[in-house]
Motif scaffolding. Sequence first.
Motif, short mmCIF file in Angstrom:
data_model
loop_
_atom_site.label_atom_id
_atom_site.label_comp_id
_atom_site.label_asym_id
_atom_site.label_seq_id
_atom_site.Cartn_x
_atom_site.Cartn_y
_atom_site.Cartn_z
N HIS A 31 0.76 -1.24 -0.07
CA HIS A 31 0.03 -0.02 0.13
C HIS A 31 1.03 1.32 -0.05
CE1 HIS A 31 -3.91 -1.99 1.44
NE2 HIS A 31 -3.08 -2.75 0.53
N GLU A 32 1.88 1.39 -0.89
CA GLU A 32 2.90 2.54 -1.14
C GLU A 32 3.03 2.56 -2.67
OE1 GLU A 32 5.15 1.96 3.22
OE2 GLU A 32 5.98 1.21 1.33
N LEU A 33 3.51 3.86 -2.97
CA LEU A 33 3.74 4.04 -4.06
C LEU A 33 5.29 4.25 -4.25
CD1 LEU A 33 3.04 4.80 -7.16
CD2 LEU A 33 2.95 7.23 -6.27
N ALA A 34 5.86 3.59 -5.50
CA ALA A 34 7.33 3.91 -5.62
C ALA A 34 7.52 4.02 -7.14
CB ALA A 34 7.99 2.47 -5.49
N ILE A 35 8.34 4.99 -7.46
CA ILE A 35 8.25 5.66 -8.76
C ILE A 35 9.81 5.51 -9.07
CG2 ILE A 35 8.13 7.55 -10.13
CD1 ILE A 35 5.68 6.17 -9.89
N GLN A 36 10.32 5.37 -10.34
CA GLN A 36 11.62 5.51 -10.69
C GLN A 36 11.84 7.14 -10.84
OE1 GLN A 36 11.44 3.34 -14.35
NE2 GLN A 36 13.06 1.64 -13.77
N SER A 37 13.28 7.39 -10.64
CA SER A 37 13.69 8.66 -10.56
C SER A 37 15.18 8.44 -11.52
CB SER A 37 14.08 9.23 -9.43
OG SER A 37 14.48 10.46 -9.62
N CYS A 38 15.40 9.22 -12.46
CA CYS A 38 16.62 9.27 -13.04
C CYS A 38 17.68 9.83 -12.22
CB CYS A 38 16.63 10.01 -14.59
SG CYS A 38 17.97 9.94 -15.43
N GLU A 39 18.95 9.11 -11.96
CA GLU A 39 19.86 9.81 -11.09
C GLU A 39 20.66 10.83 -11.86
OE1 GLU A 39 22.28 7.21 -8.77
OE2 GLU A 39 20.69 5.81 -8.46
N THR A 59 20.89 4.75 -15.49
CA THR A 59 21.14 4.91 -13.96
C THR A 59 19.97 5.59 -13.27
OG1 THR A 59 23.46 5.52 -14.65
CG2 THR A 59 22.70 6.02 -12.08
N ILE A 60 19.10 4.38 -12.81
CA ILE A 60 17.59 4.68 -12.10
C ILE A 60 17.70 4.44 -10.88
CG2 ILE A 60 15.47 3.89 -12.37
CD1 ILE A 60 15.80 4.03 -15.67
N GLU A 61 17.05 5.13 -10.03
CA GLU A 61 16.70 4.67 -8.77
C GLU A 61 15.26 4.85 -8.40
OE1 GLU A 61 18.12 7.42 -5.65
OE2 GLU A 61 17.44 9.06 -6.85
N TRP A 62 14.90 3.96 -7.43
CA TRP A 62 13.43 3.92 -7.14
C TRP A 62 13.36 4.66 -5.78
CZ3 TRP A 62 9.31 1.64 -9.39
CH2 TRP A 62 9.67 0.85 -10.54
N ILE A 63 12.28 5.59 -5.75
CA ILE A 63 12.03 6.53 -4.58
C ILE A 63 10.57 6.09 -3.98
CG2 ILE A 63 11.28 8.66 -3.82
CD1 ILE A 63 13.47 9.64 -6.06
#
Length: 146
Positions: A31-39, A59-63
């Motif tokens: 029950h959470e939202l994780a979205i990719q972010s470009c480093e 190079t991508i991280e998840w937030i």
Amino acid sequence: MSIEKTSSKYEKPIPLKTIDNKPYWDAADQHELAIQSCEDCKRAIHPPGPACPHCGSPTIEWINYGSDVTGTIYSFVMTYVPMLPGFQHDLPTIIAQVEVDQMEGVRITANLINAAPEEVAIGKAVKMTWIDITEDRALPQWALMK
Ligand SMILES: [Zn+2]
């Protein structure tokens, strides 16, 4: 190898986890939202993929944005015929594309639940909510803020 459990009660398709989207669905199950972010260019990426669609960086991280996710209806469709098995019990099905407040440029498409057709309009505020569809899977959905 993981084996998807299916409930005998849940008739709709269950989203498959892939190498690209697994963190998104794993977060949804909690029950959470994780979205990719470009480093490199620092922009948010959705839907998930192997590289940044804005600058091409791999190079991508998840937030993880947690469970307090809100947005504004950008567009929506309403269907009065079931397009997939299992949807025949909740017609009309309302599918909304929502601009997420917590991250610029990200629109997430999901069902809009618990709304009467006449209540739905572009620009209305919504909140992400999750429904448990099996013992270990949950789906993000949108609900009108009232
Ligand atoms: Zn980028």
